[in-house]
Design a protein around this motif. Sequence first.
Motif, PDB file in Angstrom:
ATOM      1  N   VAL A 425       0.860  -1.184   0.000  1.00  0.00           N
ATOM      2  CA  VAL A 425       0.000   0.000   0.000  1.00  0.00           C
ATOM      3  C   VAL A 425       0.894   1.230   0.000  1.00  0.00           C
ATOM      4  O   VAL A 425       1.817   1.335   0.815  1.00  0.00           O
ATOM      5  N   VAL A 426       0.621   2.159  -0.941  1.00  0.00           N
ATOM      6  CA  VAL A 426       1.413   3.388  -1.059  1.00  0.00           C
ATOM      7  C   VAL A 426       0.462   4.572  -1.058  1.00  0.00           C
ATOM      8  O   VAL A 426      -0.579   4.550  -1.750  1.00  0.00           O
ATOM      9  N   THR A 427       0.775   5.596  -0.313  1.00  0.00           N
ATOM     10  CA  THR A 427       0.076   6.874  -0.411  1.00  0.00           C
ATOM     11  C   THR A 427       1.086   7.935  -0.823  1.00  0.00           C
ATOM     12  O   THR A 427       2.238   7.911  -0.386  1.00  0.00           O
ATOM     13  N   ALA A 428       0.645   8.860  -1.663  1.00  0.00           N
ATOM     14  CA  ALA A 428       1.530   9.908  -2.177  1.00  0.00           C
ATOM     15  C   ALA A 428       0.851  11.255  -2.023  1.00  0.00           C
ATOM     16  O   ALA A 428      -0.365  11.380  -2.204  1.00  0.00           O
ATOM     17  N   GLY A 429       1.634  12.272  -1.667  1.00  0.00           N
ATOM     18  CA  GLY A 429       1.109  13.626  -1.519  1.00  0.00           C
ATOM     19  C   GLY A 429       2.244  14.619  -1.508  1.00  0.00           C
ATOM     20  O   GLY A 429       3.408  14.267  -1.706  1.00  0.00           O
ATOM     21  N   ASP A 430       1.905  15.884  -1.260  1.00  0.00           N
ATOM     22  CA  ASP A 430       2.936  16.922  -1.168  1.00  0.00           C
ATOM     23  C   ASP A 430       2.663  17.781   0.047  1.00  0.00           C
ATOM     24  O   ASP A 430       1.693  17.565   0.785  1.00  0.00           O
ATOM     25  N   ASP A 431       3.529  18.755   0.262  1.00  0.00           N
ATOM     26  CA  ASP A 431       3.407  19.592   1.448  1.00  0.00           C
ATOM     27  C   ASP A 431       2.813  20.957   1.140  1.00  0.00           C
ATOM     28  O   ASP A 431       2.965  21.886   1.927  1.00  0.00           O
ATOM     29  N   THR A 432       2.136  21.091  -0.014  1.00  0.00           N
ATOM     30  CA  THR A 432       1.586  22.394  -0.377  1.00  0.00           C
ATOM     31  C   THR A 432       0.267  22.676   0.307  1.00  0.00           C
ATOM     32  O   THR A 432      -0.139  23.830   0.432  1.00  0.00           O
ATOM     33  N   GLY A 433      -0.452  21.635   0.715  1.00  0.00           N
ATOM     34  CA  GLY A 433      -1.764  21.815   1.305  1.00  0.00           C
ATOM     35  C   GLY A 433      -2.881  21.917   0.288  1.00  0.00           C
ATOM     36  O   GLY A 433      -4.055  21.950   0.669  1.00  0.00           O
ATOM     37  N   ASP A 434      -2.536  21.993  -0.992  1.00  0.00           N
ATOM     38  CA  ASP A 434      -3.563  22.128  -2.029  1.00  0.00           C
ATOM     39  C   ASP A 434      -4.002  20.782  -2.588  1.00  0.00           C
ATOM     40  O   ASP A 434      -4.974  20.708  -3.350  1.00  0.00           O
ATOM     41  N   GLY A 435      -3.317  19.715  -2.252  1.00  0.00           N
ATOM     42  CA  GLY A 435      -3.644  18.412  -2.809  1.00  0.00           C
ATOM     43  C   GLY A 435      -2.987  18.213  -4.176  1.00  0.00           C
ATOM     44  O   GLY A 435      -2.538  19.165  -4.824  1.00  0.00           O
ATOM     45  N   LEU A 436      -2.951  16.955  -4.619  1.00  0.00           N
ATOM     46  CA  LEU A 436      -2.272  16.639  -5.885  1.00  0.00           C
ATOM     47  C   LEU A 436      -3.109  16.941  -7.115  1.00  0.00           C
ATOM     48  O   LEU A 436      -2.571  17.255  -8.163  1.00  0.00           O
ATOM     49  N   GLY A 437      -4.411  16.805  -7.026  1.00  0.00           N
ATOM     50  CA  GLY A 437      -5.245  17.157  -8.170  1.00  0.00           C
ATOM     51  C   GLY A 437      -5.538  15.980  -9.093  1.00  0.00           C
ATOM     52  O   GLY A 437      -5.076  14.851  -8.914  1.00  0.00           O
ATOM     53  N   GLN A 438      -6.335  16.294 -10.136  1.00  0.00           N
ATOM     54  CA  GLN A 438      -6.830  15.269 -11.041  1.00  0.00           C
ATOM     55  C   GLN A 438      -5.724  14.627 -11.875  1.00  0.00           C
ATOM     56  O   GLN A 438      -5.783  13.451 -12.193  1.00  0.00           O
ATOM     57  N   ARG A 439      -4.734  15.413 -12.242  1.00  0.00           N
ATOM     58  CA  ARG A 439      -3.666  14.864 -13.071  1.00  0.00           C
ATOM     59  C   ARG A 439      -2.913  13.763 -12.339  1.00  0.00           C
ATOM     60  O   ARG A 439      -2.561  12.730 -12.914  1.00  0.00           O
ATOM     61  N   ALA A 440      -2.668  13.965 -11.058  1.00  0.00           N
ATOM     62  CA  ALA A 440      -1.994  12.940 -10.269  1.00  0.00           C
ATOM     63  C   ALA A 440      -2.874  11.703 -10.138  1.00  0.00           C
ATOM     64  O   ALA A 440      -2.385  10.561 -10.204  1.00  0.00           O
ATOM     65  N   ALA A 441      -4.191  11.913  -9.960  1.00  0.00           N
ATOM     66  CA  ALA A 441      -5.100  10.770  -9.858  1.00  0.00           C
ATOM     67  C   ALA A 441      -5.113   9.975 -11.156  1.00  0.00           C
ATOM     68  O   ALA A 441      -5.114   8.732 -11.138  1.00  0.00           O
ATOM     69  N   SER A 442      -5.117  10.675 -12.299  1.00  0.00           N
ATOM     70  CA  SER A 442      -5.093   9.990 -13.589  1.00  0.00           C
ATOM     71  C   SER A 442      -3.812   9.200 -13.766  1.00  0.00           C
ATOM     72  O   SER A 442      -3.826   8.051 -14.236  1.00  0.00           O
ATOM     73  N   TRP A 443      -2.688   9.816 -13.367  1.00  0.00           N
ATOM     74  CA  TRP A 443      -1.408   9.102 -13.460  1.00  0.00           C
ATOM     75  C   TRP A 443      -1.425   7.858 -12.580  1.00  0.00           C
ATOM     76  O   TRP A 443      -0.973   6.786 -12.976  1.00  0.00           O
ATOM     77  N   ALA A 444      -1.957   7.991 -11.352  1.00  0.00           N
ATOM     78  CA  ALA A 444      -1.962   6.868 -10.417  1.00  0.00           C
ATOM     79  C   ALA A 444      -2.795   5.713 -10.968  1.00  0.00           C
ATOM     80  O   ALA A 444      -2.408   4.541 -10.859  1.00  0.00           O
ATOM     81  N   ARG A 445      -3.949   6.028 -11.575  1.00  0.00           N
ATOM     82  CA  ARG A 445      -4.775   4.964 -12.146  1.00  0.00           C
ATOM     83  C   ARG A 445      -4.030   4.246 -13.271  1.00  0.00           C
ATOM     84  O   ARG A 445      -4.054   3.016 -13.364  1.00  0.00           O
ATOM     85  N   THR A 446      -3.375   5.026 -14.137  1.00  0.00           N
ATOM     86  CA  THR A 446      -2.631   4.427 -15.245  1.00  0.00           C
ATOM     87  C   THR A 446      -1.475   3.591 -14.734  1.00  0.00           C
ATOM     88  O   THR A 446      -1.223   2.473 -15.202  1.00  0.00           O
ATOM     89  N   PHE A 447      -0.748   4.129 -13.756  1.00  0.00           N
ATOM     90  CA  PHE A 447       0.402   3.427 -13.182  1.00  0.00           C
ATOM     91  C   PHE A 447      -0.043   2.115 -12.533  1.00  0.00           C
ATOM     92  O   PHE A 447       0.577   1.059 -12.729  1.00  0.00           O
ATOM     93  N   ALA A 448      -1.131   2.175 -11.766  1.00  0.00           N
ATOM     94  CA  ALA A 448      -1.606   0.973 -11.081  1.00  0.00           C
ATOM     95  C   ALA A 448      -2.160  -0.046 -12.070  1.00  0.00           C
ATOM     96  O   ALA A 448      -1.909  -1.256 -11.946  1.00  0.00           O
ATOM     97  N   ALA A 449      -2.907   0.437 -13.091  1.00  0.00           N
ATOM     98  CA  ALA A 449      -3.477  -0.491 -14.067  1.00  0.00           C
ATOM     99  C   ALA A 449      -2.383  -1.225 -14.819  1.00  0.00           C
ATOM    100  O   ALA A 449      -2.531  -2.410 -15.154  1.00  0.00           O
ATOM    101  N   GLY A 450      -1.278  -0.532 -15.101  1.00  0.00           N
ATOM    102  CA  GLY A 450      -0.174  -1.172 -15.801  1.00  0.00           C
ATOM    103  C   GLY A 450       0.509  -2.240 -14.981  1.00  0.00           C
ATOM    104  O   GLY A 450       1.245  -3.079 -15.531  1.00  0.00           O
ATOM    105  N   ARG A 451       0.280  -2.242 -13.668  1.00  0.00           N
ATOM    106  CA  ARG A 451       0.889  -3.248 -12.788  1.00  0.00           C
ATOM    107  C   ARG A 451      -0.164  -4.143 -12.150  1.00  0.00           C
ATOM    108  O   ARG A 451       0.114  -4.813 -11.155  1.00  0.00           O
TER     109      ARG A 451
END
Length: 638
Positions: A425-451
């Motif tokens: 289990v991996v969680t990813a984020g940043d320290d900006t407080g604004d959240g990663l956004g939709q682009r990061a979610a799309s990347w995560a889905r693609t990355f996970a689906a490929g594995r």
Amino acid sequence: MPSELEYLDLLAREAALIEFERPVLAARTAGASGDRLDELEQAKLSALRVRALLERRRRREEELSALYDTAGDLAGLRDVDAVLRAIVHRVRTLLNVDVSYMTLNDAERGDTYMRITDGSVAASFQTLRLPPGAGLGGLVALTGAPYATANYPTDPRFRHTHDIDEGVGDEGLVAILGVPMRLGSAVIGVLFAANRAERPFGREEVALLSSLAAHAAVALDTARLLSETQTALAELSAANQVIRAHSASVERAAAAHDRMTAVVLRGGGVEDVAADLVGVLQGALLVIDADGRALTTARTPDSPAGLPEPAGATVEEAVAASRGEGRSVRRGDLVIAAVVAGADNLGALVFRPGNPLTDADQRILERAAQVTALLLLFRRTVADAEAQVRGDLLDDLISRPVRDPEAVRSRAARLGLDIEAPWVVVTAGDDTGDGLGQRAASWARTFAAGRRGLAMPRDGRVALLLPGADPAGTARLVARELSRTLGRPVTAGGAGPARGAAAVAGGYREADQCLSALITLGRSGSGAGAADLGYVGLLLGDRRDVAGFVGGVAGPVIDYDARRGTALIRTLEAYFEAGGGLARAAETLHVHVNTVTQRLDRVAQLLGEDWQSPDRALDLQLALRLHRLRGPLGDATT
């Protein structure tokens, strides 16, 4: 005594005219009677009439032969200038004149110019131009009737001009005959016969010159028609080539349309469209996504065109231009067509043709870009739908207690997942407080689906469930790849391996706490598991793996002591108790200071030169205390 038979002999051998006087003179010398002389005189006159008739017929035969030759020239017309020169020369020969020439009307300038001369010696005459109605030729061209003069310089019937009279005078012409060259009712020029001495022109000469003028007019008209025919044939040939090229383009477009339609209907992908496109257009194709990364390439096997580069200012500018103009654009040897769906930029086709592209070929490329956009939208829709289903499963595993493990296993199996296998289990984020956004979610889905894993956005972060047993390595990989995608530091915490649906929620909490700890410790942009955080990881981990912590921090030293019977562990304890003082540690151990130094050098070889850094030193002291506790207890788990 001479007889009438002598005249027949003279006629038979085509004797000169003076010889016909000889029989009469011979009879008079011989003393012939008056009656006999009258008979011979009558015979002479009859013979002369026969001779004149034969001469006229001979001349007529020459004229007819010349006309026949001229007709032959017209029938085999190849060079109109050669035919006209032959006609003008025959005029001079048949009419027995000093000069023959031809003038033609100039429609643009409205006058008549000298076209061909034969026997002319004066340059001023050869370049003469006649205004309408001026001179004998101008009058013939204006009226369309033949004109002749035995003495042109003194003939008042013609409008004399200085240029004409000067040219005629330079040539020395006196007697001139001119006849019109007609095409229907139009006069296109004048044919002339001229002499440098006074002489009349008979009716037969006018008729002969008119016949030759008619032939000259036919030659000019035939040449015009031939030229027009050749021009028309050339235009027809060019039109035929255009039609054939257009037909070929239409056939290629139809074939390309059919092939790309078949790709869509059979469920093909972007790779199939690329292969079909280069099969139709011949060349090398690169398909890029919205970020300029290559999706696929295709190339005709025998094409000399090399594959285009995916990056570069030229390609970026061309894609933007194609997107703005709504059509493909040319940049050097490349043709670029943007792949768009409404306002959504999906990428581009970058094509280097092996042969020059027609406009119809560019339409084929643009059609391929539209089909590619359709396929990418299909792919995105399917991926989004599948990602939603996968994300829902991961959300349920994290958020809800697992009440029916068998139902969860069945649900995961439908997605091709074995939930009982080891998972990270991996969680990813940043320290900006604004959240990663939709682009990061799309990347995560693609990355996970490929594995063959799961991913979902959660509380401004992304959570991933990935097959494997290395939480730290997987977290570092996620942090590195997602940081590169977003262009800013992204931190990732990992936990696991987790087995079974019930373990996922705990793994998520541990990974999320690990992520928060990394950010708090100032390690943004990195990835780690709980084991990489030393005593902090020990406190965060739900399983409290003391043995794992001790082995991870001090294991090499403990193992060395066990194998060699040395006292490195005791030396480290004494060293830390003495506050890092070598002498005090030596007193405690009852050994020489050099011995302590040598033992610590061995520790550095086993743990690394940075073992005394504050973070590692703290972890090492805690591990030594836990190791001491584990001795009499056998194993400490808390």
